[in-house]
Structure formats: structure tokens, C-alpha cells
Design a protein around this motif. Structure first.
Motif, short mmCIF file in Angstrom:
data_model
loop_
_atom_site.label_atom_id
_atom_site.label_comp_id
_atom_site.label_asym_id
_atom_site.label_seq_id
_atom_site.Cartn_x
_atom_site.Cartn_y
_atom_site.Cartn_z
N LEU A 150 41.72 21.61 -39.39
CA LEU A 150 42.64 21.41 -38.27
C LEU A 150 41.82 21.53 -36.98
CD1 LEU A 150 44.43 22.38 -40.69
CD2 LEU A 150 46.01 23.31 -39.00
N THR A 151 41.91 20.53 -36.11
CA THR A 151 41.08 20.52 -34.91
C THR A 151 41.90 20.23 -33.66
OG1 THR A 151 40.55 18.16 -34.98
CG2 THR A 151 39.17 19.60 -36.31
N CYS A 152 41.43 20.73 -32.56
CA CYS A 152 41.95 20.38 -31.24
C CYS A 152 40.88 20.74 -30.21
CB CYS A 152 43.28 21.10 -30.94
SG CYS A 152 43.18 22.90 -30.97
N THR A 153 41.05 20.28 -28.99
CA THR A 153 40.04 20.50 -27.96
C THR A 153 40.72 20.83 -26.63
OG1 THR A 153 38.51 18.94 -29.02
CG2 THR A 153 38.10 19.47 -26.70
N VAL A 154 40.22 21.88 -25.97
CA VAL A 154 40.67 22.20 -24.62
C VAL A 154 39.68 21.60 -23.63
CG1 VAL A 154 41.25 24.02 -22.98
CG2 VAL A 154 41.75 24.34 -25.41
N LEU A 155 40.19 20.73 -22.77
CA LEU A 155 39.36 20.06 -21.76
C LEU A 155 39.51 20.77 -20.42
CD1 LEU A 155 40.60 16.45 -22.58
CD2 LEU A 155 38.55 17.54 -23.51
N TYR A 156 38.39 20.96 -19.73
CA TYR A 156 38.42 21.57 -18.39
C TYR A 156 37.94 20.52 -17.39
CZ TYR A 156 38.61 25.77 -21.26
OH TYR A 156 38.95 26.72 -22.19
N LEU A 157 38.78 20.19 -16.41
CA LEU A 157 38.48 19.14 -15.45
C LEU A 157 38.52 19.69 -14.03
CD1 LEU A 157 40.35 17.76 -17.91
CD2 LEU A 157 39.72 15.71 -16.65
N ASP A 158 37.69 19.10 -13.19
CA ASP A 158 37.69 19.46 -11.77
C ASP A 158 39.00 18.98 -11.14
OD1 ASP A 158 37.27 19.05 -8.84
OD2 ASP A 158 35.25 19.78 -9.32
N PRO A 159 39.76 19.86 -10.52
CA PRO A 159 41.07 19.46 -9.98
C PRO A 159 40.97 18.47 -8.82
CG PRO A 159 40.54 21.69 -9.27
CD PRO A 159 39.48 21.29 -10.25
#
Length: 505
Positions: free
Chosen positions: A433-442
Motif C-alpha cells: 500500500l503506497t501514498c506520497t505526501v508532496l510539499y510545495l512552495d505556496p
């Protein structure tokens, strides 16, 4: 002297009249019994998590299980004038949730279904017998208007029903239960989900590990809190990328836990939330509304228009179909997969994957600012978006992959948040089971880091998080000779529920 008188014709006249009367009685009794069975010979009963209707119909024996809108399953189990018709009308949400949340109940679900079906068939048999006898008696009374005739018709109908039951018992073929005939969308069942026996045999072991796996996300989060902030001193927008849940309850649990513990601003789902896009499956989609954060979704090739409409009806959800939305101040665009795998005749206008990517590229160019993210289901839709948007999210392949395209666009393909659903139980090494948390510049929408979360498949209790910090790069200095999925400097990992192992995807 005259010869003897011939009385042969008169000798047979009376027996012929008697036989004719009984033939009429038999026909009236049979017609009345059949009419009574058609009108009243049916019962409603719970069968496991389903509410079902059962009836005996004049279909020439055998049993038919109707699963609207997927099709029917037919079993040539016995001969006779009456066939058993079982129609699964709806899934009881309360009973489904009780099964999913209580492993003890799930252990006995097969026995429960068998017991429920047996009770329902016994009740149907008595109801059908009463309807048949009553129908024969009423028909005889209406025709002859003599009180003796209904008793005769009732007796005849009892004999007919007993003969029908005896014929069914004498021709019972239990081996036919393992060789059903499928119609409708169920024709694809065996090719899509494989051997049911293999799945049942492996599911008990799978279930035992799921609760521990999902719980390990909490441990992972604690470990991850010691890592440096993904964007340095600057706040970031956190978005959870999920895909290919395939109706796995553990996948829904994983989404809920990660969304809560990582305090994400939104969930981005790149499709295949179900396996068939059918009404019974769609009932679990209601859990989307309980997430408490925006949910942005595009249809996968296993999702129907009904599924998409149900997702759109959730209070926090947005369905993208050649359209755009704003998430935490960032513009996100998306397009559906034009195919519908369960029904290849329902693929719409036959639009190709590349065409959908081209249409979405036009949507991107129409926006006031360049979208931060484009969402598609199949990576083959990403080609026309290369150089148009900085980041494309996809799924479909059940293989996690990160790749920089020729024009500088980053393509991130998710694995399967649902472990490929039931089909994930088949192979020697079932899907994690996989998922990804993405962090982006606002401010710029640029991807600054991402956390890949992986929970082990069948029989495994390992759970890992790998954080990748994306170096700040321009379009001119993207290394052409270095694969984009090689972690940048500063990559760290947190682990829980075991030690990291070699990648499984």
C-alpha cells in the motif's frame, strides 16, 4: 334371426369422459399453482451483508444470481420446471461496516452467508408450496364453483410440487457450483480478479496484518518528526497523492490516517478508487466526506460515471474532467481516463490517452497562471503536458516511479494505495500500500520535497517513509544523464514496524 348388438363405443365413452374431466382438473390445478407461485412465491431475506430477493420461477431448473448492474451468474445445478432466482438488491452499509471493522465477524462471513441462504431457501420453499396450493384451489373454485373441486385441485398441486422437488433432488449436481456461467460485466470477473479460491485462502493472512500496518503510520510519523522541515524555514503546502485504492478498506484507512497525522491541506486522487464502478462498491466512497480536507479526484479506467458523480456529491470533493480548481492557493488541473475497463462498449467517443493529454494541455494554457499540478490516471496521458506544467501526477501501473520528462516536467506515478485491491492477494509478492505526501512552495507552486510512504503487502508488517528533498533547479540545469528518481542530497528515511527492505515496486 337378428345378430348381436355392438356396445363397444358406449363401453369406452364413460372412461373417456372421466379422463377428460381429470385432464381439465390437472390443467386447472397446474395453471392455478403456477399463477400463485408467480404472484406470491417470493421472499425477501438478508444474506450476509446483502439484502436479497428470492423466487422460484418457471425457467427449467438451475439457479441464477442477479447482481445489478454487473450481470448474472448462472449455475446448472438441477433439472425441473422451477428455477431458483436470487437477486442481490442492495448492500446494507451497517452490516458492511461491521464486517470491515470486526475481524471476528469477517472470519465467519462465509458460514453466515451459507446459513442465511439456507434459511431463505427453506422459507421460500414453504412460501412457494403455500402459494401453489392456494393458487390451484382458488382457480378451481372460480372455474367450477363447487366446494369439492378446490380440495381435489389442492391435492393435485401437492402431487405436482412434490414431483418437482423430487426431480430436483434426483438431478442435484453439486459440482456445477464450481462452474458458473457469467453474463454482463461479470464475464470479465475471472480475468480481472483471478481465482476466487486463491483470494479467499490468502485474505485471512492479509487481514491479520492490515490493522498493524495502518497503525504503524503513527510510529512512522513520530520518527519523521525528527527529520528537517521539507521546505527549510518557509512554510509549505502539503498534499497527499493517492491512487488505485481499488476499494480496499485498508487503503481508505491509510488515507484517513496520513491526512490527519501529516496535517495535509488536500488529498489528490488519480483514479481507480473502485474495481467495477458499481453501486455496491460506491457505498464506501462516502468515507471521503469524513476526511475533513479537500479531495480532488480524476476518474480511472475502473471508475464509472456513477462513481465520479458520487465522489462529486461529497461535501469536500472536486472531480476534475478537463477542468481546473484551486487547492491551498495553487491551481490544479485534471483529466479522466477515457476508457472504462469493466465495459469496453462504454468508452464514450473513443478518445485516446494522448488526446486527453493534449486537451488538458489546452486547459493549462487557458489559466491565468501556470498550474502547479496536472492530474491524470495513466502516465501515457502525460506526454503532451511536458513543458506545460511543472508536475504531473498519475497512477494506473501500480508501480511507483518518478521521472523527469524531456521538457523538464516531473512525472510522479503512484503505486497502489489499496495494494491493487483483491488482485493484490494473488501473487507471491502482493502489492504494498503506497501514498506520497508532496510539499510545495505556496508562492511558486514548486515541489520542494516529498515523503514516500509504503506499507508492506500480504504477510509483511513493514512500513517505511522515505523523504526526498528536491534541489532547487532551473529548466537550464536539469541533468540529462541522471535519472530524476535518484534521491537528491539530504534524503532521509523514517521507519516503523520493522526495518527497511529492498524496494518492492
Amino acid at each position: 334371426m337378428s345378430g348381436p348388438t355392438t356396445r363397444a363405443p358406449g363401453r369406452w365413452r364413460r372412461p373417456a369422459r372421466v379422463a377428460g374431466r381429470w385432464a381439465v382438473r390437472l390443467a386447472v390445478a397446474a395453471a392455478g399453482a403456477l399463477l400463485g407461485i408467480l404472484l406470491l412465491g417470493r421472499v425477501e431475506a438478508p444474506i450476509g451483508p446483502f439484502d436479497a430477493g428470492l423466487a422460484l420461477t418457471p425457467t427449467g431448473g438451475g439457479a441464477t444470481v442477479e447482481v445489478p448492474p454487473l450481470g448474472t451468474l448462472e449455475v446448472d445445478a438441477y433439472d425441473g420446471p422451477l428455477g431458483l432466482d436470487v437477486q442481490l438488491r442492495r448492500v446494507d452499509e451497517t452490516r458492511i461496516q461491521a464486517l470491515v471493522s470486526d475481524p471476528a465477524r469477517l472470519d465467519g462471513v462465509v458460514d453466515q452467508v451459507s446459513a442465511d441462504l439456507q434459511d431463505a431457501v427453506v422459507r421460500l420453499a414453504w412460501t412457494t408450496a403455500a402459494a401453489g396450493v392456494g393458487g390451484a384451489a382458488v382457480a378451481s373454485l372460480l372455474l367450477y364453483r363447487r366446494w369439492r373441486e378446490p380440495l381435489v385441485a389442492a391435492g393435485v398441486s401437492v402431487v405436482l410440487l412434490a414431483g418437482t422437488a423430487g426431480l430436483g433432488a434426483a438431478t442435484w449436481r453439486p459440482e456445477a457450483l464450481s462452474q458458473p456461467t457469467y453474463t454482463g460485466l461479470l464475464v470479465n470477473a475471472t480475468s480481472l480478479i483471478g481465482s476466487a479460491e486463491d483470494i479467499v485462502a490468502r485474505f485471512s493472512a492479509y487481514r491479520e496484518s492490515l490493522e498493524e500496518l495502518v497503525t504503524n503510520v503513527g510510529t512512522l510519523y513520530s520518527a519523521l518528526s525528527a527529520l528537517p522541515a521539507p521546505g527549510g524555514p518557509t512554510d509549505t503546502v502539503a498534499l497527499l497523492h493517492v491512487s488505485d485504492v481499488h476499494l480496499n478498506p485498508a487503503g481508505f484507512d491509510l488515507v484517513a490516517q496520513v491526512a490527519d497525522q501529516f496535517d495535509v491541506d488536500a488529498v489528490l486522487d488519480t483514479g481507480d478508487i473502485t474495481d467495477w464502478g458499481s453501486e455496491p462498491e460506491n457505498r464506501l466512497i462516502g468515507s471521503i466526506g469524513a476526511l475533513g480536507v479537500p479531495y480532488v479526484y480524476v476518474r480511472g479506467n475502473h471508475d464509472s460515471a456513477t462513481t465520479a458523480a458520487l465522489v462529486a456529491s461529497q461535501p469536500n470533493a472536486t472531480v476534475l474532467d478537463d477542468s481546473a480548481t484551486e487547492v491551498a492557493g495553487l491551481t490544479v488541473i485534471g483529466a479522466r481516463d477515457p476508457r472504462f475497463t469493466p465495459d469496453k462498449d462504454a468508452t464514450g467517443d473513443g478518445e485516446t490517452l494522448e488526446q486527453t493529454g493534449e486537451d488538458l494541455a489546452e486547459v493549462a494554457e487557458e489559466q491565468a497562471e501556470t498550474p502547479a499540478i496536472a492530474m491524470v490516471h495513466d502516465p501515457e496521458q502525460a506526454g503532451p503536458l511536458d513543458g506545460v506544467v511543472p508536475l504531473v501526477l498519475a497512477g494506473h501501473t501500480h508501480e511507483r516511479e518518478v521521472e523527469t520528462l524531456d521538457g523538464g516536467t516531473l512525472l510522479m506515478v503512484q503505486g497502489s494505495t489499496g495494494g491493487a485491491g483483491l488482485r493484490g492477494l494473488q501473487g507471491e509478492y502482493p502489492e504494498p500500500l503506497t501514498c506520497t505526501v508532496l510539499y510545495l512552495d505556496p508562492d511558486t507552486g514548486a515541489l520542494v520535497a516529498y515523503d514516500d510512504i509504503t506499507l508492506g503487502g500480504l504477510g509483511e508488517t513493514e512500513a517505511t517513509i522515505v523523504r526526498t528533498v528536491v534541489p532547487e533547479r532551473t529548466a537550464d540545469d536539469v541533468p540529462a544523464d541522471v535519472p530524476a528518481d535518484v534521491p537528491a542530497d539530504g534524503t532521509q528515511d523514517g521507519t516503523g514496524g520493522g526495518t527497511p527492505s529492498s524496494p518492492t515496486d
